[in-house]
Design an enzyme around this catalytic site. Structure first.
Site, mmCIF file in Angstrom:
data_model
loop_
_atom_site.group_PDB
_atom_site.id
_atom_site.type_symbol
_atom_site.label_atom_id
_atom_site.label_comp_id
_atom_site.label_asym_id
_atom_site.label_seq_id
_atom_site.Cartn_x
_atom_site.Cartn_y
_atom_site.Cartn_z
ATOM 1 C CG ASP A 1 -6.091 8.142 -11.160
ATOM 2 O OD1 ASP A 1 -6.790 9.411 -11.081
ATOM 3 O OD2 ASP A 1 -5.053 7.736 -11.447
ATOM 4 C CG HIS B 1 -5.382 5.627 -6.080
ATOM 5 N ND1 HIS B 1 -4.129 5.971 -5.858
ATOM 6 C CD2 HIS B 1 -5.550 5.038 -7.215
ATOM 7 C CE1 HIS B 1 -3.408 5.529 -7.110
ATOM 8 N NE2 HIS B 1 -4.320 4.894 -8.255
HETATM 9 ZN ZN ZN Z 1 -6.468 3.380 -11.845
#
Ligand code: ZN
Length: 322
Positions: free
Chosen positions: A122, A276
């Site tokens: 992400d 992430h």
């Molecule tokens: Zn996010």
């Protein structure tokens, strides 16, 4: 004399009578002859006339029959052509229906008996995107990037596409408060990001991840309204069931991230792993090689990008009332 006279008178009378009789006979024979001739002529003429009449009749009936059979043939041909057209139309309709109906085969069926792992990143692109892409390339593993709209990362977006990874929408602004303010604000964020990817990179994104996940507590709007927006935009949302916890308040070591992922994957047959791709997530990049190596070590694991056949690990389902 008188007697002689009498005799001759008688003779004369007789002769006259005879003559009369003969004439009568003659004329009778003549009448009979005439009658016979007429009868003969009639008996010859009538069948001939009848024959001619019947021939004409037969001929006209034959013509009528011919024209009727021609009409019948024409009707048969029409019927056949109609039937063929109908069959073709039915066939075409069926083909269209099959084409319209997307047949989705689940990854579980495609990879029977395998443990499925979906690595997802992400918040990218970031300064670490190239490193992540290099590692994925090294192991020939495809992942899914839930990206934001960022300037100056054209080559990273392009690399993700060119190297066979899945680009998915995370958000245009990533500003939770603004995005979840209203349905229209939410729609704007989603469509802006969709347009960003399609206009700049010609990429038609099919998957979406809610900032904060579908179970986020930030949104004041009924989630079903948001699901509807995604539906309108032809987007499937994806959550996760394994978290690397690399977004924790306290920065985790590469080892902790690795442990979190491996433990999580052990307890699921299909694992959507949340990681992430962000400027402050250097330890995620460090952990990535270890994670992939460990997963590949187990010959029973298949690392895949998100597709329509994936179990999306959703936290909140569209039908659920909140
Ligand atoms: Zn996010």
């Amino acid at each position: 004399m008188s007697e002689e006279q009498n005799l001759s008178t008688k003779e004369i009378e007789n002769k006259e009578n005879n003559n009369k009789y003969l004439e009568y006979r003659k004329s009778r024979v003549k009448r009979i002859k005439r009658f016979l001739i007429i009868a003969l002529i009639i008996s010859i003429l009538i069948p001939n006339v009848l024959c001619i009449y019947l021939l004409i009749r037969v001929n006209s009936l034959q013509n009528m029959l011919d024209s009727l059979s021609e009409q019948l043939n024409y009707i048969e041909e029409l019927k056949k052509a109609n039937l063929e057209a109908m069959n073709k139309a039915d066939e075409q309709k069926l083909v269209e229906e099959i084409e319209e109906e997307e047949v989705i085969v689940s990854d579980e069926i495609l990879y029977p008996g395998k443990k499925l792992v979906y690595l997802t990143f992400d918040d990218g692109p970031s300064k670490f995107t190239d490193d992540i892409l290099d590692i994925l390339k090294q192991y020939d593993v495809k992942a899914t990037f839930f990206v934001l709209a960022k300037e100056g990362y054209d080559s990273q977006y392009q690399r993700m596409i060119d190297e066979g990874h899945v680009l998915a929408i995370h958000s245009y602004t990533h500003q939770y408060k603004t995005i979840y303010e209203s349905v229209s604000a939410y729609r704007t964020d989603v469509t802006d990001m969709k347009d960003f990817l399609s206009s700049r990179y010609g990429y038609d994104a099919r998957f979406y991840r809610f900032p904060g996940g579908s179970s986020n507590q930030v949104s004041q709007v009924d989630k079903n309204e948001l699901f509807k927006v995604l539906d309108d935009e032809n987007l499937c949302y994806v959550d996760w069931n394994v978290s690397s916890q690399d977004a924790s308040a306290k920065k985790l070591s590469a080892e902790s991230i690795y442990q979190n992922v491996i433990k999580g994957v052990e307890s699921h047959n299909s694992s959507v792993v949340l990681m992430h791709d962000a400027a402050d997530k250097s330890t995620t990049v460090e952990a990535l090689s270890m994670i992939i190596e460990k997963l590949l070590e187990d010959g029973n694991v298949e690392i895949l990008p998100i597709s329509e056949g994936t179990d999306f690990a959703r936290h909140v389902l569209p039908s659920e009332k909140e």
